[in-house]
Structure formats: C-alpha cells, structure tokens
Design an enzyme around this catalytic site. Structure first.
Site, PDB file in Angstrom:
ATOM      1  N   HIS A 370       0.794  -1.234   0.000  1.00 16.76           N
ATOM      2  CA  HIS A 370       0.000   0.000   0.000  1.00 16.76           C
ATOM      3  C   HIS A 370       0.821   1.275   0.000  1.00 16.76           C
ATOM      4  CE1 HIS A 370      -4.205  -1.316   0.524  1.00 16.76           C
ATOM      5  NE2 HIS A 370      -3.668  -2.392   1.064  1.00 16.76           N
ATOM      6  N   LYS A 561      -9.387  13.891   3.823  1.00 21.80           N
ATOM      7  CA  LYS A 561      -8.511  12.713   3.849  1.00 21.80           C
ATOM      8  C   LYS A 561      -7.584  12.906   5.031  1.00 21.80           C
ATOM      9  CE  LYS A 561      -7.210  13.805  -0.410  1.00 21.80           C
ATOM     10  NZ  LYS A 561      -7.157  12.561  -1.182  1.00 21.80           N
ATOM     11  N   ARG A 562      -6.803  11.876   5.391  1.00 15.79           N
ATOM     12  CA  ARG A 562      -5.822  12.060   6.459  1.00 15.79           C
ATOM     13  C   ARG A 562      -4.976  13.287   6.163  1.00 15.79           C
ATOM     14  NH1 ARG A 562      -4.783   8.098  10.226  1.00 15.79           N
ATOM     15  NH2 ARG A 562      -3.613   9.821  11.087  1.00 15.79           N
ATOM     16  N   LYS A 567      -0.031  14.550   0.978  1.00 12.34           N
ATOM     17  CA  LYS A 567      -1.361  14.791   0.400  1.00 12.34           C
ATOM     18  C   LYS A 567      -1.567  16.274   0.088  1.00 12.34           C
ATOM     19  CE  LYS A 567      -3.646  10.740   2.537  1.00 12.34           C
ATOM     20  NZ  LYS A 567      -4.407  10.055   1.468  1.00 12.34           N
ATOM     21  N   THR A 669      -8.817   6.350  -2.706  1.00 13.02           N
ATOM     22  CA  THR A 669     -10.166   5.877  -2.997  1.00 13.02           C
ATOM     23  C   THR A 669     -11.156   7.023  -2.822  1.00 13.02           C
ATOM     24  OG1 THR A 669     -10.272   5.062  -0.725  1.00 13.02           O
ATOM     25  CG2 THR A 669      -9.831   3.435  -2.459  1.00 13.02           C
ATOM     26  N   LYS A 673     -14.758   8.066  -4.917  1.00 13.65           N
ATOM     27  CA  LYS A 673     -16.074   8.356  -4.325  1.00 13.65           C
ATOM     28  C   LYS A 673     -16.616   9.684  -4.827  1.00 13.65           C
ATOM     29  CE  LYS A 673     -14.298   6.272  -0.078  1.00 13.65           C
ATOM     30  NZ  LYS A 673     -13.675   6.674   1.213  1.00 13.65           N
TER      31      LYS A 673
HETATM   32  C1  LIG Z   1     -12.390   6.949   1.500  1.00 15.34           C
HETATM   33  C2  LIG Z   1     -11.938   7.363   2.835  1.00 15.34           C
HETATM   34  C3  LIG Z   1     -10.589   7.608   3.075  1.00 15.34           C
HETATM   35  C4  LIG Z   1      -9.538   7.534   1.993  1.00 15.34           C
HETATM   36  O1  LIG Z   1      -9.447   8.802   1.370  1.00 15.34           O
HETATM   37  P1  LIG Z   1      -8.226   9.177   0.414  1.00 15.34           P
HETATM   38  O2  LIG Z   1      -8.645  10.494  -0.156  1.00 15.34           O
HETATM   39  O3  LIG Z   1      -8.141   8.126  -0.632  1.00 15.34           O
HETATM   40  O4  LIG Z   1      -7.018   9.284   1.253  1.00 15.34           O
HETATM   41  C5  LIG Z   1     -10.202   7.997   4.341  1.00 15.34           C
HETATM   42  N1  LIG Z   1     -11.098   8.129   5.332  1.00 15.34           N
HETATM   43  C6  LIG Z   1     -12.411   7.912   5.139  1.00 15.34           C
HETATM   44  C7  LIG Z   1     -13.353   8.098   6.271  1.00 15.34           C
HETATM   45  C8  LIG Z   1     -12.875   7.507   3.890  1.00 15.34           C
HETATM   46  O5  LIG Z   1     -14.179   7.279   3.719  1.00 15.34           O
END
Ligand SMILES: *Cc1c(COP(=O)(O)O)cnc(C)c1O
Length: 822
Positions: A370, A561-562, A567, A669, A673
């Site tokens: 990952h 995101k984190r 990022k 991911t 979404k």
């Molecule tokens: C989808 C999701 C992530 C991953 O987000 P990235 O933008 O791909 O880092 C992290 N936290 C939550 C709660 C999510 O639903």
C-alpha cells in the site's frame, strides 16, 4: 447432530416483509429482547430494536451462506487486515437486504424518525483511513460477488480517536463506540486460542520429531476470543463473516494468583492482556509503544492462522491441502508475521518438513502493498523481534538463508542486490523487514493502481522483481457503490434509476448508459437540483455542528482525507491565501464564489500535520470575517472526519481535491467516491487519478503539476525551491504572509518553520507545483461560469466511473490471485 434422538430441527418462521409486519416485529424486539415498554423506549432502544429486526434477516442469509460454503467445499478467502473502517451498518444492511423502504414505512407508522435513530449508531472506526476503508469495501464486495470470505482483524475497544478542534488545534479524545453495546457482533467463546510471547525454544522431543521441529515455550500467554459480525452483500446473496479478536487474560493463572493473594500481579496480567486490543495505532505514530504494536500484529495473526488451520484440518483432514482450500490475503505488511506463524504451525505443530511447509505457505499467501514511502515500510529491531518471538526469529533466518542462496545461485545479483532482498536490514541497527517477508512468503504481490505497481517494480521491490518476475501484479482499488452512491446519495441514485433503469444497481458499468443524457438539458437541470439539495443538507449540518454559514450556491471545493504532507493540504491552503490576496486586489473581477472545505485527522505525534490543521483554521478566521472578500471565499475546517461525515460531504462536492505529490499516493479511494457522486476532480497524475483520467476522458478532469517521472527528474537535477518561489509573485507573497504572522497575530512565528521547510527542501514539491495548481483553479472558475458545460462534465464523470466499483477489483483478485471464479 448434538441432540439425542432428534430427527429434524424446526425451521424458524419466515419473517414478515410488509411494513405492518416489520412494525410489529420491531416492537416485539423492543419488548422481549430489550425488555422495554415501547411507550417509554428511548431513541437508543429503538435503534437497537431496529438493528435486531434487520439483523434477524441477515442471520437467515448468513446461516444459508455458511451452509452453502461447507457444501461446496471450495477455496475460501481469508482477508487479514489490522484495520476495518466500517462506519455505520444499519442503513447498509437494511439496503443490502432490500428492506429499507419497508423499514422506513414501518418506522413512520411507529412515529420513529429513521434519520434520528440512524444518527445514533456509532461509527465502527477500526481504521485510520484509506487502507481500512478499502478492507471494509472489500468485505461488502466479496459478499456481493459471492466469494466465500472471512475478514480477520482486531476488535479495538477504542478505535480511531475522535477529533475536536479547540482554538484551531486538533485535540484527540477516545471514541467509545462500544459504550451502548454492539448489536451487530456475536461473541464466540468456542473460538478461542492461546497466543504466546517470549520464552525459549527447545528442540522437539520424541523419536519421530522432524529435524526442523522445535518446541516453543512462551513465558507469556493471552487468550484471543472471536467476535463475529455478519457482512451482507448486495441483495443479500451472500453474508460473510468479519471475525475480530479480543485479548483476554488466561483465567487459571489469574485465579492461581488471586488465590495466592497476588491481587496486584493478577491485575497487572489482566491489564496487560487487555491492553493488546485497547487502541488502534494511529498511522505514522512515533516509535513509542512500538512493542505493543508488534504484539498486536502477532496476536491477531496467530489467532487468525490457528483458526484457519483448525477449520481446514477439521473439514479436510490434511493440513497439506491448505493451499487448495484457503487463500490468505495480507492487507499491507501489518499481518506479515503470519508467514512465519504458518511455518511454525506446519513445522512444529504438524511435523512437516521445512521445505514442504515453505511451499505450502507460499501457495497460501498473497500480499498487497500500500505504500512506497520509506518511512512507512515496516521493520522491527532484531532484538525486539527475537525477544518477543524467538521461534519466529529462527524461522525468518532459516527462510532467509534459502532465499539468499537461491538469489546467489541465479547469478544475477551483486552484494548490494542480495542485501536488498534479505529479510534482515543490515545497515545500522539490524531490523526484520516485514515487506520482504511478505514478498518472499507469497505467490502474488499486488499494487493498488497501475502507476503504483509500475513504481513498485523499479523501487522497493526491484531486486525481488528480477528474482521473481511474475509475482508482482496490479489490482487497482475500487469502492462499493452501494455505500458510496446508493446509500449516501439517494437523490442521485433515484435520478439515475429513472433515466437508465435498475441495471446499474447490479452492474456499475451500466452507468455508461448515462452518457447519452450528458447533453440533455432537462436531465442536467435535475442533476444540478440533486447536487444543490445535497449542498443544502451539508450547509445545514455545518450550521448545526460548527455554526458555519455557507451559501449552497457557491462552488463547494472539498479536500477530506488524512492530514499528511504528501497529500498537500498545504498547497491548497496556500492557494486559498493567494486567492484571498487576488480578490482583495481585484475586487472588480467576476470571482466565482467558493467554499473551501477541509477535513481529516492528523496522527497525534505528527507535528507538521497538526500545524497544517491550525493553519487552515487561522486562515479561515481571517478570510471568513474580512468584508473585503464580500463572501466570495469561505474556508472551513470540518472536525472529526470519518465515514459518516464523508457520506454527507462527498455527495455535496462540486470539486474534489486529489493533489498529492506525484508518485506518493498509492491509489486513493476518496478520489473515486467524489467522481461517482458527480464532482469534478482537480488532481495530479498520481495513484488511481491516472486511470480515472483514462476512464472519464481528459476533457472531464482537471490535471496539473509534475508527473512522477518529472518529480524524480527535478530532484535529481538539484531542485532549488527558493528560485521557484522567487519566480512566482503569488506564491512568494502568500508564503511571506503566512510566515510573517498575518494569520497568527497571537503567535507571529507559528508558521515560520513550516514555510522555511518549503524554502529549504520542499520535499513535497509544493512550490514546484504551485503555479500550475493556481492556473488549474482559474480554469475551474472559468468552467463553473458555464453551468451547462460543468453539468455535462459532472454527468460524464458519473457515467464513466463504473469500472472503479470494488466488485470489479474483487473479481480480479478472485480470478487472478485466489483462483476462485467470480
Ligand atoms: C475513502 C476514505 C478515506 C480515503 O481517502 P483518500 O482520499 O483516498 O485518502 C479515508 N477516510 C475515510 C473516512 C474515507 O471514507
């Protein structure tokens, strides 16, 4: 059969399916299972009664699935993951069991507000971010595409921390998701295993002991007890099991100690056992508590492997056939010690020859990588590993000598390459490399996007790739469209259904049929109305939660995101500061009203990430209250980002920020979404963004910045960020304002170090990409001004994202890696 003389067990009555029947059953559950009078029941009681009503139907399908799995005698998947970021299950399960509408009608009859009780269900937040959410999406997709699978993980008492913002700073509080009990789980006392630590290793006794067989005598033991949660697939076709382990002290020892009057000793032992499953480790955490983390990894690996082997031997009689019946997928290296644990079980407990055991092991395991970030590649100091897991240390050495022998004999490696393949890192303090152990012990190693897989072959695993050229493969991530379209965005799902029918519910690629509506102005109007309603809902939520006042007609620009430097939330914030300057300098221009929303948690020990949160809040305070901005720019940090918050924010987004330094985001991911929900992406050519561009078309995504190759080339050429900054007026001024304390008058030096890092080294190429990013944002503004053109692109994003369903990802895993036709 355990009942004497019984010929047939009675079959439970089929459940009633109409709203009236469901209403009666809910009140029955409230009365007889919870012991509550409906007239006096509290919202939490209703929630539990409703969950039990849904659960009963899930259980019917669960039992049928388990039965079918036994009868088919085929291969099963075991998905080992230290994280499962599930979120709420009530709506998900009701929707997948196709009873959501009837349930809603039943609750209407009872006068119970479904939204109100749904909001009381705590998020099961047993993960940090994308990796854990992927595991949750995979569990749902495996059930949907009818793959018999078990998820294995840890039942953390405190999962991901709850984030509060106090004076702009992140504060971490424990999340007590089990406080009201968890009606989804079933404790399985009968599935308990001993897990040992420490102690010593003796040669096995007895005449028939094999040459490699040893007897490990741990000096510490805990009990792992299983808690099972049923995971229902779409239309309830299959229900699989998520088995999470809890650590408990071994009772007899405790009793002895209590009887001997050693109450403190007994208590210490009990605390020590329970500490194992108390907390989820934050990603990127400091070395403090590292030993506990290794203990967690071994604890859940050992319990899971014992469970898998026990089940196999019970049903098939011969441990040698394990690879024919079990495919174990390692979600990153956290469960990699499982490779050594299976070897221990095969050699020591079942007396197999070492080489035969190694062959079985490799045919059973596969591993998903990952991350390529060097600081995230797990390794453990040899002395720690050896003290905690002495037998596993021996196995690692024995495997390593065979591995390095094979590499030497191939004649294609120099000493450097041999050193890179070794399971032991010999540079400096000697460490066990978990990525190498997982690679060596698996027949398949996959990356999570095409770019990431390509990079894996030329970076961390380049020498392994030369030794085993067919082992690395790609499985681009996906997300479950049930949660991330149908449930979180019922307005859009309903609109799509009216336009193209229901086929997309079972086959996400059928969304393609929306292509022909992209130019249809009546459809565009309805599409925009759905988006507007979702934005209004988010505005309402933010008014309640953080007293924010945001205008739903503005462009909603969202980065959730984190919080991590790679990022590049910082790039986004700096651009906001530059835009703030521009709006004030040129108030006469037609600025697009924009709301920039941020959300995400920072690892508690990650200083810069926490500072970035504070900066977002400091910039928000200055911008949001400045009359010169005329409300054209709003910045808002949304506290406690989690799955449930994502489910509200993503359907409301116009613009999705996917702006990591190219080469650093393995897949992402969140990016998927957003696009599925009709947001346009502004992003770099990183991770799965590359494949998203290929699918939605380059005219429907806004790409900017250096490519992964260009990032490398810039670094190799001797990148001088200062020169870049001096060449960009907007960037230079924004950085000066931040560093000079414009946004932190109470502590003018607060951001000096953060900005200095960009001048000095700019590891994440913020300066290098700034001008390109700012220009892309102005391109977004221009697009927004043409509502029809925007709507068309957004619709085409929805239409063309079907490939990113995790059903597709799981079918690829099933066909290529697990060899289970799906
Ligand atoms: C989808 C999701 C992530 C991953 O987000 P990235 O933008 O791909 O880092 C992290 N936290 C939550 C709660 C999510 O639903």
């Amino acid at each position: 059969m355990t009942f004497k003389g019984q010929t047939a067990l009675p079959t439970p009555t089929p459940r009633r399916l109409d709203p009236d029947g469901i209403a009666v059953e809910i009140v029955e559950r409230l009365t007889y299972r919870l012991g509550k009078n409906a007239a006096a029941a509290k919202p939490h009681d209703w929630l539990h009664a409703v969950i039990m009503e849904i659960r009963d139907r899930v259980i019917d399908a669960w039992i049928a699935s388990t039965q079918k799995t036994y009868e088919e005698q085929g291969r099963r998947v075991y998905y080992l993951s230290l994280e499962f970021l599930i979120g709420r299950l009530m709506r998900d399960a009701a929707s997948n069991m196709e009873m959501l509408d009837d349930l809603q009608a039943a609750l209407d009859k009872l006068g119970v507000d479904i939204d109100l009780i749904a909001a009381l269900e705590p998020d099961a937040a047993l993960g940090n971010g994308g990796l854990g959410r992927l595991a949750a999406c995979f569990m749902e997709s495996m059930a949907t595409v009818d793959v018999p699978a078990y998820g294995y993980g840890i039942r953390y008492v405190n999962g991901m921390f709850r984030q509060e913002i106090s004076d702009g700073w992140q504060v971490e509080l424990p999340e007590t998701w089990l406080a009201h009990g968890n009606p989804w789980e079933f404790e399985r006392r009968e599935a308990s295993y001993e897990v040992g630590f420490g102690g010593r290793v003796d040669p096995a006794e007895g005449d028939d002991a094999g040459p490699h067989q040893m007897c490990w005598r741990p000096n510490e033991r805990v009990i792992a007890t299983a808690y099972d949660t049923p995971i229902a697939g779409w239309r309830g076709n299959r229900v699989n099991t998520l088995r999470l382990w809890e650590a408990q002290p071994i009772d007899p020892i405790l009793l002895d100690k209590f009887n001997a009057g050693d109450h403190l000793g007994a208590l210490a032992e009990s605390n020590r056992a329970e500490a194992l499953t108390r907390v989820l480790y934050p990603a990127d955490s400091s070395p403090a508590g590292q030993e506990l983390r290794l203990r967690q990894e071994y604890f859940f690996s050992s319990a899971s492997l014992q469970d898998i082997v026990r089940r196999h031997v019970q049903y098939f009689g011969d441990v040698r056939t394990l690879p024919d019946k079990a495919a174990i997928q390692l979600n990153d290296t956290h469960p990699a010690v499982s490779v050594a644990e299976l070897m221990r079980i095969l050699v020591d407990d079942h007396g197999l020859d070492f080489d035969e055991a190694w062959d079985i092991t490799r045919r059973t395991f596969s591993y998903t990588n990952h991350t390529l970030l060097p600081e995230a590649l797990e390794s453990w100091p040899v002395p720690l590993f050896e003290r905690l897991l002495p037998r596993h240390m021996q196995i690692v050495y024995a495997v390593n000598s065979r591995l390095l022998g094979e590499a030497r004999r191939s004649g294609q490696f120099d000493d450097g390459a041999i050193g890179a393949i070794s399971l032991i890192d010999e540079g400096g303090e000697r460490r066990v490399r978990m990525g190498n152990l997982a690679f060596a012990g698996s027949h398949s190693v996959n990356g999570v996007s095409a770019l990431h897989t390509d990079l894996m072959k030329v970076t961390v695993f380049s020498d392994f790739h030369r030794l085993y050229p067919t082992r690395i493969n790609n499985k681009t991530n996906g997300v479950t469209f049930r949660r991330w379209l149908m449930q979180c965005n019922p307005g859009l799902a309903g609109l799509i259904r009216e336009a193209i029918g229901e086929r997309f519910l079972d086959d996400a690629e059928a969304l393609r049929e929306l292509d022909r509506f992209a130019d249809d102005s009546a459809f565009q109007d309805r599409f925009l109305a759905v988006k507007r309603a979702n934005k209004a809902a988010l505005s309402d939520l933010l008014r309640q939660r953080v007293a924010a006042r945001i205008d739903p007609s503005a462009l909603f620009d969202i980065q959730i995101k984190r919080i991590h430097e790679y990022k590049r939330q910082l790039l986004n914030i700096i651009e906001a500061v530059a835009l703030y300057d521009q709006i004030r300098s040129h108030p006469e221009k037609d600025w697009v009203p924009r709301v920039k929303l941020f959300g995400g948690k920072a690892a508690p020990s990650y200083h810069n990430a926490k500072l970035i949160i504070k900066l977002a809040n400091d910039v928000a305070r200055a911008v949001n209250h400045d009359p010169a901005v005329q409300g054209l720019l709003k910045v808002q940090f949304v506290p406690n980002y989690n799955v449930s918050m994502a489910e509200v924010m993503i359907p409301a987004a116009d613009l999705s920020e996917q702006i990591s330094t190219a080469g650093m985001e393995a897949s992402g991911t969140g990016n998927m979404k957003f696009a599925v929900n009709g947001a346009l992406t502004i992003g770099t050519l990183d991770g799965a963004n590359v494949e998203m561009r290929d699918h939605v078309g380059e005219e429907n995504i806004v790409i900017f910045g250096l490519t992964a190759q260009e990032v490398n080339a810039r670094r190799a050429d001797g990148y001088v960020p200062r020169d870049v900054i001096e060449g960009s007026r907007e960037l230079g001024q924004a950085l000066q304002a931040i560093a000079g304390g414009v946004f932190s008058p109470d502590d003018p030096d607060r951001y000096k170090g953060l900005v200095q890092g960009i001048y000095d080294h700019d590891w994440f190429m913020v300066a290098a990409d700034f001008d390109s990013y700012a220009a892309a944002q102005r391109q977004v503004d221009a697009l927004w001004a043409d509502e029809r053109a925007w709507a068309k692109k957004a619709i085409l994003n929805v239409a063309r994202m079907g490939w990113f369903s995790s059903d597709r990802t799981i079918r690829e895993y099933a066909n290529d890696i697990w060899k289970i036709p799906a």
